[in-house]
Design a protein around this motif. Structure first.
Motif, PDB file in Angstrom:
ATOM      1  N   LEU A   1       1.060  -1.066  -0.170  1.00  0.00           N
ATOM      2  CA  LEU A   1       0.290  -0.381  -0.281  1.00  0.00           C
ATOM      3  C   LEU A   1       0.868   1.222  -0.195  1.00  0.00           C
ATOM      4  CD1 LEU A   1      -2.083  -2.062   1.037  1.00  0.00           C
ATOM      5  CD2 LEU A   1      -2.836  -0.206   2.277  1.00  0.00           C
ATOM      6  N   GLN A   2       0.727   2.430  -0.854  1.00  0.00           N
ATOM      7  CA  GLN A   2       1.527   3.311  -1.092  1.00  0.00           C
ATOM      8  C   GLN A   2       0.664   4.563  -0.115  1.00  0.00           C
ATOM      9  OE1 GLN A   2       3.411   1.668  -2.768  1.00  0.00           O
ATOM     10  NE2 GLN A   2       2.436   0.665  -3.970  1.00  0.00           N
ATOM     11  N   LYS A   3       1.455   5.321   0.587  1.00  0.00           N
ATOM     12  CA  LYS A   3       0.793   6.003   1.759  1.00  0.00           C
ATOM     13  C   LYS A   3       0.492   7.242   0.727  1.00  0.00           C
ATOM     14  CE  LYS A   3       2.058   8.213   6.044  1.00  0.00           C
ATOM     15  NZ  LYS A   3       2.408   8.176   7.077  1.00  0.00           N
ATOM     16  N   ARG A   4      -0.550   7.868   0.648  1.00  0.00           N
ATOM     17  CA  ARG A   4      -0.910   9.431   0.682  1.00  0.00           C
ATOM     18  C   ARG A   4      -1.262  10.323   1.169  1.00  0.00           C
ATOM     19  NH1 ARG A   4      -1.043   5.662  -4.414  1.00  0.00           N
ATOM     20  NH2 ARG A   4      -0.283   6.758  -6.007  1.00  0.00           N
ATOM     21  N   GLU A   5      -1.422  11.184   1.101  1.00  0.00           N
ATOM     22  CA  GLU A   5      -2.265  12.234   2.118  1.00  0.00           C
ATOM     23  C   GLU A   5      -2.804  12.808   0.918  1.00  0.00           C
ATOM     24  OE1 GLU A   5      -1.699  12.576   5.268  1.00  0.00           O
ATOM     25  OE2 GLU A   5       0.605  11.301   5.128  1.00  0.00           O
ATOM     26  N   LEU A   6      -4.286  13.530   1.910  1.00  0.00           N
ATOM     27  CA  LEU A   6      -5.764  14.022   0.598  1.00  0.00           C
ATOM     28  C   LEU A   6      -4.987  15.504   1.298  1.00  0.00           C
ATOM     29  CD1 LEU A   6      -8.163  12.899  -0.319  1.00  0.00           C
ATOM     30  CD2 LEU A   6      -9.253  13.121   1.925  1.00  0.00           C
ATOM     31  N   TYR A   7      -5.238  15.860  -0.298  1.00  0.00           N
ATOM     32  CA  TYR A   7      -5.118  17.458  -0.642  1.00  0.00           C
ATOM     33  C   TYR A   7      -6.262  18.106  -0.255  1.00  0.00           C
ATOM     34  CZ  TYR A   7       0.014  17.629  -1.394  1.00  0.00           C
ATOM     35  OH  TYR A   7       1.535  17.431  -1.521  1.00  0.00           O
ATOM     36  N   THR A   8      -7.246  17.728  -0.970  1.00  0.00           N
ATOM     37  CA  THR A   8      -8.350  18.297  -1.774  1.00  0.00           C
ATOM     38  C   THR A   8      -9.477  18.079  -0.659  1.00  0.00           C
ATOM     39  OG1 THR A   8      -7.267  18.682  -3.498  1.00  0.00           O
ATOM     40  CG2 THR A   8      -9.831  19.262  -3.016  1.00  0.00           C
ATOM     41  N   PRO A   9     -10.393  18.989   0.509  1.00  0.00           N
ATOM     42  CA  PRO A   9     -11.322  18.506   1.209  1.00  0.00           C
ATOM     43  C   PRO A   9     -12.540  18.062   0.687  1.00  0.00           C
ATOM     44  CG  PRO A   9     -10.659  20.035   1.785  1.00  0.00           C
ATOM     45  CD  PRO A   9      -9.702  19.761   0.173  1.00  0.00           C
ATOM     46  N   TYR A  10     -13.393  17.127   0.372  1.00  0.00           N
ATOM     47  CA  TYR A  10     -14.722  16.543  -0.962  1.00  0.00           C
ATOM     48  C   TYR A  10     -15.257  16.868  -0.624  1.00  0.00           C
ATOM     49  CZ  TYR A  10     -18.477  13.458  -2.252  1.00  0.00           C
ATOM     50  OH  TYR A  10     -19.089  13.233  -3.235  1.00  0.00           O
ATOM     51  N   ALA A  11     -15.795  17.183  -2.107  1.00  0.00           N
ATOM     52  CA  ALA A  11     -16.757  17.899  -2.457  1.00  0.00           C
ATOM     53  C   ALA A  11     -17.969  17.102  -3.619  1.00  0.00           C
ATOM     54  CB  ALA A  11     -16.363  20.173  -3.340  1.00  0.00           C
ATOM     55  N   PRO A  12     -18.458  17.268  -3.672  1.00  0.00           N
ATOM     56  CA  PRO A  12     -19.980  16.319  -4.961  1.00  0.00           C
ATOM     57  C   PRO A  12     -19.683  16.526  -5.638  1.00  0.00           C
ATOM     58  CG  PRO A  12     -21.324  17.329  -2.254  1.00  0.00           C
ATOM     59  CD  PRO A  12     -19.743  18.319  -2.496  1.00  0.00           C
ATOM     60  N   VAL A  13     -19.520  15.942  -6.624  1.00  0.00           N
ATOM     61  CA  VAL A  13     -19.190  15.625  -8.500  1.00  0.00           C
ATOM     62  C   VAL A  13     -20.557  15.851  -8.379  1.00  0.00           C
ATOM     63  CG1 VAL A  13     -18.353  14.616 -10.546  1.00  0.00           C
ATOM     64  CG2 VAL A  13     -17.016  14.561  -8.429  1.00  0.00           C
ATOM     65  N   ASP A  14     -20.815  16.573  -9.871  1.00  0.00           N
ATOM     66  CA  ASP A  14     -22.220  16.975 -10.399  1.00  0.00           C
ATOM     67  C   ASP A  14     -22.166  16.149 -11.450  1.00  0.00           C
ATOM     68  OD1 ASP A  14     -24.332  17.099 -11.117  1.00  0.00           O
ATOM     69  OD2 ASP A  14     -24.358  19.367 -11.706  1.00  0.00           O
ATOM     70  N   ALA A  15     -22.484  14.810 -11.018  1.00  0.00           N
ATOM     71  CA  ALA A  15     -23.091  13.664 -12.277  1.00  0.00           C
ATOM     72  C   ALA A  15     -23.406  13.998 -14.023  1.00  0.00           C
ATOM     73  CB  ALA A  15     -23.281  13.127 -12.194  1.00  0.00           C
ATOM     74  N   ALA A  16     -23.765  15.784 -14.181  1.00  0.00           N
ATOM     75  CA  ALA A  16     -25.051  15.786 -14.912  1.00  0.00           C
ATOM     76  C   ALA A  16     -23.975  17.256 -16.308  1.00  0.00           C
ATOM     77  CB  ALA A  16     -25.495  16.640 -15.372  1.00  0.00           C
ATOM     78  N   VAL A  17     -22.759  17.063 -15.093  1.00  0.00           N
ATOM     79  CA  VAL A  17     -21.628  18.192 -15.653  1.00  0.00           C
ATOM     80  C   VAL A  17     -19.756  17.823 -15.437  1.00  0.00           C
ATOM     81  CG1 VAL A  17     -23.948  20.502 -15.153  1.00  0.00           C
ATOM     82  CG2 VAL A  17     -21.349  19.709 -13.478  1.00  0.00           C
ATOM     83  N   ASP A  18     -19.766  16.585 -14.944  1.00  0.00           N
ATOM     84  CA  ASP A  18     -18.646  16.926 -15.139  1.00  0.00           C
ATOM     85  C   ASP A  18     -17.940  15.926 -15.570  1.00  0.00           C
ATOM     86  OD1 ASP A  18     -18.591  13.247 -13.045  1.00  0.00           O
ATOM     87  OD2 ASP A  18     -19.677  13.761 -14.754  1.00  0.00           O
ATOM     88  N   GLY A  19     -17.320  15.439 -15.776  1.00  0.00           N
ATOM     89  CA  GLY A  19     -15.693  15.062 -16.782  1.00  0.00           C
ATOM     90  C   GLY A  19     -15.699  14.278 -17.745  1.00  0.00           C
ATOM     91  N   ASP A  20     -16.097  14.573 -19.111  1.00  0.00           N
ATOM     92  CA  ASP A  20     -16.135  12.888 -20.057  1.00  0.00           C
ATOM     93  C   ASP A  20     -15.948  11.606 -19.574  1.00  0.00           C
ATOM     94  OD1 ASP A  20     -16.777  15.448 -21.687  1.00  0.00           O
ATOM     95  OD2 ASP A  20     -14.680  15.596 -22.380  1.00  0.00           O
ATOM     96  N   VAL A  21     -16.590  11.072 -20.785  1.00  0.00           N
ATOM     97  CA  VAL A  21     -16.590   9.925 -20.259  1.00  0.00           C
ATOM     98  C   VAL A  21     -16.352   9.079 -21.453  1.00  0.00           C
ATOM     99  CG1 VAL A  21     -17.944   7.179 -19.629  1.00  0.00           C
ATOM    100  CG2 VAL A  21     -18.506   9.488 -18.398  1.00  0.00           C
TER     101      VAL A  21
END
Length: 299
Positions: free
Chosen positions: A145-165
């Motif tokens: 398991l690689q250790k990582r720190e969480l940089y960005t607090p959680y913010a909901p993703v809007d499924a209607a406008v987020d990234g391309d699939v």
């Protein structure tokens, strides 16, 4: 069924670890203990493995504020929200006409603490999102398991406008490069006895890409359970999930896997059948990794 089905037992016998596996198997419980419930409540992500309506296996990512995964009883876990609306498992996870639920395997992995916990059981939709009825619960060691720190607090993703699939039947050149540089992926496998979601990790390059439809990796020594390889012994279908920890993009692959056994070790080859890439699927942003001291040098 005991801790292991016939596939896992066959692999344990082949490798010569049946006695060790029997000892480790005592850690597999049917209930969620308080320490496990507390761990789940701190997690901002959960990986879920299941089969789609055509029987293809997929690994999918769920994210939320800590507390979005919550143990509500000794065998029950409530999950707020669900997978992305374009996720390959969105359809089966929304089905309400399956009284016994959809078979599922999950893994909660915390890069911040190098801890992970796996649950198997069934899932069904709920007013909050999903309810998991767990019949197998256990923790794994922090190996690979690689250790990582969480940089960005959680913010909901809007499924209607987020990234391309992006969907396809083979890997693009950019996706091949991404996989070659990966240090972590998740894998879903299963049989009629249940599903499992697991983790594989190593130094970048530990996953080899032979062609746009073929990749593979060395199977490093683990806990001797051989849950993943045992499932593949009986059912070759598997679903892989690669995560871009810095951008939140997910790369999901479904196909079949087979493991080669030799004196020098074990090697798993995966044949790609379908590919789904979702840009910015996760709102979580993680630091560069501190590689596990257990990672073997690349051959």
């Amino acid at each position: 069924m005991g801790a292991y089905h016939s596939g896992s037992l066959a692999v344990q016998d082949r490798v010569g670890v049946r006695e060790q596996a029997a000892h480790v198997g005592r850690s597999i419980g049917a209930g969620i203990k308080p320490v496990a419930a507390a761990f789940l409540g701190l997690q901002p992500m959960l990986v879920l493995g299941a089969a789609d309506g055509e029987g293809r296996m997929w690994s999918s990512l769920l994210t939320g504020e800590p507390g979005f995964v919550r143990a509500t009883g000794p065998h029950t876990v409530s999950v707020a929200g669900g997978v992305h609306q374009e996720d390959p498992l969105a359809g089966v996870l929304a089905e309400v006409d399956t009284p016994l639920g959809t078979p599922v395997g999950t893994i909660a992995l915390d890069p911040r603490t190098r801890r992970r916990m796996r649950m198997g059981g069934t899932v069904r939709p709920s007013a909050r999102g999903l309810v998991i009825e767990a019949d197998r619960v256990f923790a794994n060691c922090p190996k690979y398991l690689q250790k990582r720190e969480l940089y960005t607090p959680y913010a909901p993703v809007d499924a209607a406008v987020d990234g391309d699939v992006w969907r396809g039947e083979q890997l693009s050149a950019a996706q091949e490069k991404f996989i070659r540089e990966a240090d972590t992926f998740f894998i879903a496998t299963g049989t009629s006895d249940g599903l499992d979601a697991g983790h594989r990790g190593g130094n970048p390059g530990f996953v080899q890409v032979a062609s746009p439809t073929t990749l593979g990796w060395q199977d490093y020594p683990g806990n001797a359970m051989f849950l993943t390889l045992g499932n593949l012994e009986r059912n070759p279908r598997a679903g892989l999930l690669f995560l871009d920890w810095s951008t939140g993009t997910t790369l999901q692959l479904t196909g079949t896997a087979r493991t080669e056994y030799a004196a020098a070790g074990r090697f798993t080859r995966f044949a790609v059948e379908r590919v789904v890439q979702t840009d910015a699927a996760s709102p979580l942003r993680w630091s560069a990794p501190e590689y596990s001291p257990a990672n073997p040098p690349l051959r």
